[in-house]
Design a protein around this motif. Structure first.
Motif, PDB file in Angstrom:
ATOM      1  N   GLY A 135      75.191  -4.467   8.028  1.00  0.00           N
ATOM      2  CA  GLY A 135      73.817  -4.932   8.137  1.00  0.00           C
ATOM      3  C   GLY A 135      73.174  -4.762   9.495  1.00  0.00           C
ATOM      4  N   PRO A 137      71.552  -2.592  12.362  1.00  0.00           N
ATOM      5  CA  PRO A 137      70.997  -1.229  12.516  1.00  0.00           C
ATOM      6  C   PRO A 137      71.448  -0.586  13.830  1.00  0.00           C
ATOM      7  CG  PRO A 137      69.253  -2.888  12.707  1.00  0.00           C
ATOM      8  CD  PRO A 137      70.527  -3.640  12.477  1.00  0.00           C
ATOM      9  N   ARG A 140      70.674   3.609  14.368  1.00  0.00           N
ATOM     10  CA  ARG A 140      69.345   3.992  14.887  1.00  0.00           C
ATOM     11  C   ARG A 140      69.124   3.420  16.288  1.00  0.00           C
ATOM     12  NH1 ARG A 140      66.016   3.388  10.135  1.00  0.00           N
ATOM     13  NH2 ARG A 140      67.991   3.401   9.047  1.00  0.00           N
ATOM     14  N   THR A 141      69.774   2.307  16.604  1.00  0.00           N
ATOM     15  CA  THR A 141      69.661   1.768  17.964  1.00  0.00           C
ATOM     16  C   THR A 141      70.274   2.741  18.976  1.00  0.00           C
ATOM     17  OG1 THR A 141      69.642  -0.515  17.191  1.00  0.00           O
ATOM     18  CG2 THR A 141      70.353  -0.156  19.459  1.00  0.00           C
ATOM     19  N   GLY A 145      66.837   3.790  20.063  1.00  0.00           N
ATOM     20  CA  GLY A 145      66.563   2.694  21.001  1.00  0.00           C
ATOM     21  C   GLY A 145      67.072   2.998  22.399  1.00  0.00           C
ATOM     22  N   PHE A 296      74.551  -6.488  19.627  1.00  0.00           N
ATOM     23  CA  PHE A 296      73.921  -6.481  18.318  1.00  0.00           C
ATOM     24  C   PHE A 296      74.897  -7.087  17.330  1.00  0.00           C
ATOM     25  CE2 PHE A 296      72.552  -3.212  21.111  1.00  0.00           C
ATOM     26  CZ  PHE A 296      71.178  -3.405  21.115  1.00  0.00           C
ATOM     27  N   TYR A 297      74.452  -8.130  16.658  1.00  0.00           N
ATOM     28  CA  TYR A 297      75.336  -9.008  15.895  1.00  0.00           C
ATOM     29  C   TYR A 297      74.836  -9.137  14.458  1.00  0.00           C
ATOM     30  CZ  TYR A 297      76.943 -13.751  14.536  1.00  0.00           C
ATOM     31  OH  TYR A 297      77.470 -14.826  13.893  1.00  0.00           O
ATOM     32  N   GLY A 298      75.740  -9.107  13.500  1.00  0.00           N
ATOM     33  CA  GLY A 298      75.305  -9.301  12.113  1.00  0.00           C
ATOM     34  C   GLY A 298      76.454  -9.099  11.144  1.00  0.00           C
ATOM     35  N   PRO A 299      76.123  -9.126   9.845  1.00  0.00           N
ATOM     36  CA  PRO A 299      77.175  -8.961   8.841  1.00  0.00           C
ATOM     37  C   PRO A 299      77.668  -7.515   8.821  1.00  0.00           C
ATOM     38  CG  PRO A 299      75.029  -9.060   7.787  1.00  0.00           C
ATOM     39  CD  PRO A 299      74.792  -9.315   9.241  1.00  0.00           C
ATOM     40  N   PRO A 305      73.716  -6.926   2.591  1.00  0.00           N
ATOM     41  CA  PRO A 305      73.550  -6.395   3.945  1.00  0.00           C
ATOM     42  C   PRO A 305      73.720  -4.868   3.992  1.00  0.00           C
ATOM     43  CG  PRO A 305      74.862  -8.379   4.029  1.00  0.00           C
ATOM     44  CD  PRO A 305      74.659  -8.056   2.565  1.00  0.00           C
ATOM     45  N   THR A 308      70.818  -3.165   2.381  1.00  0.00           N
ATOM     46  CA  THR A 308      69.639  -3.204   3.260  1.00  0.00           C
ATOM     47  C   THR A 308      69.598  -1.982   4.165  1.00  0.00           C
ATOM     48  OG1 THR A 308      69.774  -5.602   3.390  1.00  0.00           O
ATOM     49  CG2 THR A 308      68.506  -4.537   5.092  1.00  0.00           C
ATOM     50  N   SER A 309      70.752  -1.669   4.762  1.00  0.00           N
ATOM     51  CA  SER A 309      70.791  -0.514   5.657  1.00  0.00           C
ATOM     52  C   SER A 309      70.577   0.783   4.887  1.00  0.00           C
ATOM     53  CB  SER A 309      72.138  -0.458   6.381  1.00  0.00           C
ATOM     54  OG  SER A 309      72.208  -1.475   7.354  1.00  0.00           O
ATOM     55  N   ALA A 312      66.931   1.041   4.051  1.00  0.00           N
ATOM     56  CA  ALA A 312      66.163   1.358   5.268  1.00  0.00           C
ATOM     57  C   ALA A 312      66.277   2.857   5.564  1.00  0.00           C
ATOM     58  CB  ALA A 312      66.663   0.534   6.450  1.00  0.00           C
TER      59      ALA A 312
ATOM     60  N   PRO B 137      65.882  -3.163  21.785  1.00  0.00           N
ATOM     61  CA  PRO B 137      64.996  -2.379  20.896  1.00  0.00           C
ATOM     62  C   PRO B 137      64.632  -3.160  19.630  1.00  0.00           C
ATOM     63  CG  PRO B 137      67.222  -1.431  20.938  1.00  0.00           C
ATOM     64  CD  PRO B 137      67.248  -2.614  21.848  1.00  0.00           C
ATOM     65  N   ARG B 140      61.532  -1.570  17.092  1.00  0.00           N
ATOM     66  CA  ARG B 140      61.931  -0.561  16.107  1.00  0.00           C
ATOM     67  C   ARG B 140      62.925  -1.139  15.096  1.00  0.00           C
ATOM     68  NH1 ARG B 140      62.464   4.213  19.469  1.00  0.00           N
ATOM     69  NH2 ARG B 140      61.296   2.977  20.960  1.00  0.00           N
ATOM     70  N   SER B 147      63.264  -2.372   7.382  1.00  0.00           N
ATOM     71  CA  SER B 147      62.133  -1.981   6.538  1.00  0.00           C
ATOM     72  C   SER B 147      62.365  -2.341   5.083  1.00  0.00           C
ATOM     73  CB  SER B 147      61.870  -0.477   6.668  1.00  0.00           C
ATOM     74  OG  SER B 147      63.025   0.256   6.290  1.00  0.00           O
ATOM     75  N   SER B 148      63.626  -2.464   4.677  1.00  0.00           N
ATOM     76  CA  SER B 148      63.938  -2.685   3.268  1.00  0.00           C
ATOM     77  C   SER B 148      64.151  -4.150   2.936  1.00  0.00           C
ATOM     78  CB  SER B 148      65.224  -1.934   2.927  1.00  0.00           C
ATOM     79  OG  SER B 148      66.269  -2.402   3.764  1.00  0.00           O
ATOM     80  N   VAL B 291      69.879  -9.226   4.329  1.00  0.00           N
ATOM     81  CA  VAL B 291      70.872  -8.979   5.380  1.00  0.00           C
ATOM     82  C   VAL B 291      71.543 -10.263   5.858  1.00  0.00           C
ATOM     83  CG1 VAL B 291      69.387  -9.085   7.439  1.00  0.00           C
ATOM     84  CG2 VAL B 291      71.345  -7.540   7.408  1.00  0.00           C
ATOM     85  N   GLU B 293      72.191 -13.245   8.479  1.00  0.00           N
ATOM     86  CA  GLU B 293      72.067 -13.516   9.915  1.00  0.00           C
ATOM     87  C   GLU B 293      72.312 -12.299  10.780  1.00  0.00           C
ATOM     88  OE1 GLU B 293      73.288 -17.661  11.584  1.00  0.00           O
ATOM     89  OE2 GLU B 293      75.060 -16.547  10.954  1.00  0.00           O
ATOM     90  N   MET B 295      71.590 -10.930  15.122  1.00  0.00           N
ATOM     91  CA  MET B 295      71.025 -11.291  16.421  1.00  0.00           C
ATOM     92  C   MET B 295      71.115 -10.122  17.382  1.00  0.00           C
ATOM     93  SD  MET B 295      71.596 -14.618  18.856  1.00  0.00           S
ATOM     94  CE  MET B 295      72.810 -13.967  19.984  1.00  0.00           C
TER      95      MET B 295
END
Lengths: 428, 428
Positions: A135, A137, A140-141, A145, A296-299, A305, A308-309, A312, B137, B140, B147-148, B291, B293, B295
């Protein structure tokens, strides 16, 4: 307005999530892409299985070739997994002018450059955000980014299973085997957990992150890999006592044009942002010359999740189609890099030694470090009430890996060093 | 290959960083954009000042109009700050077909939609990644990475000055005024710190994040703002004792098509990932329906982090020019949203009350909460040895803001409640 037709290879957990998001977010997707999106064909293992989503049965096929050869399909989303067959389907899709979105880290780690080249030749896009850290991104970062920066370090907790196991061991003082078993029952670990616990899954993801971050292609052969199956309760207890958490870290680092990529259980100082990433969560810590510290933190996984990616990516691909710029992703891998040799890979190390409990031991051990120019940051000697032997814990200052390996070689020849119980890299 | 010519408005700290990165990374930028990039003209306040970067003096002008009207310039980078004049320069640049990259959060928060429209009419891009959370970033990420998804919450530590002050107060038990003074000496706070400490800077950034995250335009009027200037040592000590950190949080949240946006000092549970973001660092926590959580953490300001984001935007703009797709950013703000009224904004609250030290006080206070349907999660009554009065700390369960305001109104009429010392929102 002509709908963009999507062919889906695979309708497991993630594929189901993709259908849910595409069907449920039609209005948002239309607003963002400028085209309606239609799931037009889906290849499944068995036509007769009950499905958690409502897809018209006429769209199903058991033959993936029917999807990749369907002239109506604009974009193929691959969520079936596997490498050899799957690669053939994706190649066929690209050769017949279809764009590809995939979540397949194994495929991209093993055959990314080849697939990028086929995509380029046929004016097609290939996107793969979901292949690393579900989950988050992060792809792309790294590509967009930080396009203006020169990164020096990428450290990732990119495998949820091992992070779950190590977090539980740390929080509950439990043993590796007990937590692994629990993780298997909860579905966080596979019946055969090898690829996760031995670090192979993380290594594949690190080749992708290192390639993007350092603008060059890395292969699995370039990654030094060590898993977590030999991590003990004791190691974690010592780590905590000294102010560290033990994490399976992928570490890709650069000095000038020299790079090293590894996956290994690492002692991370508790004040470091990545030390507090627990459970099945993933995180990628990126250090750039200009930007400094970011994380960058997430599932890292899960139906929605990951989906979602993927969606996107689908939005990005559809925008490219509408703008007429498909297949124009710049080649990011334009740098010549060299891999560091072991005497160029520098970090702090932790060691736990079982030694004879008698006078002069510490001095003879210290001498070995001195012989190889390794200086020590902290030394803790203590009797272990459970053993006739004593234990010595050592944290070195920055030392190169070759020197550490030589020290360990000498230890095997010394009577007073009865056992090197653990050796871990240390990150502050 | 024709070079892309860049005009720079402003050569302060960030402008200097932009020149450094563009000059120092020519090869990377060429590989990524496909065009060389040249800083062709720079407007400065005074031609005679010593510069930390080596720019040919013939490129300098004291007149920004010379930059935005120069027919040779393809992209204008605005790092001069200010709103009214700067808006005129940017409008002129867009009207004469130049693309714009800006770091100006005030301008974008106040006039974003108007500038987007002018850009659209003239087929130009306007990018502004550096306007929020300097090196992260996040713009973006909200536009493309998610976006999804449908986001439900964006919480940001988006002002480094106030986070530095609150972190120091927490770590050292120091008072607001002492830390503010220290921050001013270190250059982390302005001589007039009002815009930072009263939450206005954070509010401007939150309008930008909320607009992107919820796909609609928000203005400053839509944000409820409270700063940190009345936060006491005592508040922070109580927060820590209860397992919270006090942070100035921007919070944008959505339920169905109802949104609220606020900036306020908030008690954040120590286990929440945003609670451990300290010092001048920024972080944006994003919760999405699919997604879950996530951060994003990094530096919020500084010469090179901010310049990194600006040059990444420049790379994106130049790619668009080369691909012939400038000015084709989809309009992201396509949703009709409504702002929540106070009785729809729900959260937990912390209160610190000074009360008469006598029997029955707690019961009469509890009754007031009950009258407005606010139930309590925790109550702690204790004598304050320094005062003749007692103190009561209350943490409510989820309650709506209108009910809390009514409770506070009633407290002002009660003899036993001598003072409402603090009220904070609580985030778990």
């Amino acid at each position: 307005m002509k709908a963009i037709k999507v062919g889906l290879l695979g309708l497991g957990t993630v594929g189901t999530g993709v259908v849910r998001i595409v069907e449920g977010h039609q209005e948002d997707l239309l607003n963002q892409c400028g085209s309606p999106i239609e799931i037009a064909k889906v290849s499944v293992k068995s036509l007769n299985k009950q499905r958690a989503v409502d897809v018209d049965v006429s769209k199903f096929t058991e033959d993936p070739w029917e999807v990749v050869r369907d002239a109506e399909i604009d974009v193929v989303i691959e969520v079936m997994g596997g490498v050899d067959h799957t690669k053939q389907y994706i190649e066929e899709a690209l050769r017949s002018g279809k764009h590809v979105v995939t979540a397949n880290k194994d495929l991209m780690a093993l055959h990314g450059p080849e697939l990028f080249e086929i995509a380029r030749q046929h004016g097609c896009d290939i996107y793969y955000e979901a292949s690393v850290a579900g989950g988050i991104p992060i792809i792309r970062t790294l590509l967009d980014g930080f396009s203006s920066d020169r990164l020096t370090k990428i450290m990732g907790i990119v495998n949820g299973t091992t992070n779950y196991i190590l977090s539980k061991m740390s929080q509950e003082g439990a043993s590796y085997n007990d937590v692994l078993e629990e993780a298997q029952q909860l579905g966080y670990a596979e019946a055969d957990p090898t690829a996760d616990v031995e670090g192979l899954d993380a290594a594949r993801k690190m080749t992708i992150l290192a390639s993007l971050g350092f603008r060059s292609h890395f292969s699995l052969d370039n990654v030094q890999v060590k898993g977590i199956s030999s991590v003990s309760k004791e190691d974690i207890a010592y780590a905590k006592k000294l102010g560290y958490e033990l994490k399976l870290l992928g570490i890709a680092e650069r000095e000038e044009d020299l790079i090293s990529v590894s996956v290994q259980p690492t002692m991370v100082k508790q004040t470091h942002p990545i030390a507090s990433v627990n459970g099945v969560f993933n995180a990628v810590y990126v250090y750039g010359e200009a930007v400094g510290e970011t994380m960058f933190y997430g599932p890292g996984a899960g139906e929605l999740p990951t989906a979602t990616s993927i969606v996107a990516d689908l939005v990005a691909v559809v925008k490219n189609i509408r703008l007429g710029v498909s297949g124009k992703q710049a080649n990011y891998a334009y740098k010549d890099i060299k891999l560091k040799s072991d005497d160029q890979i520098v970090s702090q190390y932790f060691m736990l030694l079982e030694v004879a409990d008698k006078a002069g031991v510490l001095s003879s051990i210290s001498k070995v470090f001195g012989d190889y120019d390794v200086s020590l940051d902290a030394v803790l000697q203590q009797p272990n009430p459970a053993l006739p032997e004593a234990e010595i814990i050592i944290i070195t200052h920055d030392a190169n890996k070759a020197a550490i390996d030589k020290v360990l070689d000498v230890f095997t020849t010394m009577d007073v060093v009865q056992k090197v119980k653990s050796v871990y890299r240390v990150e502050g």
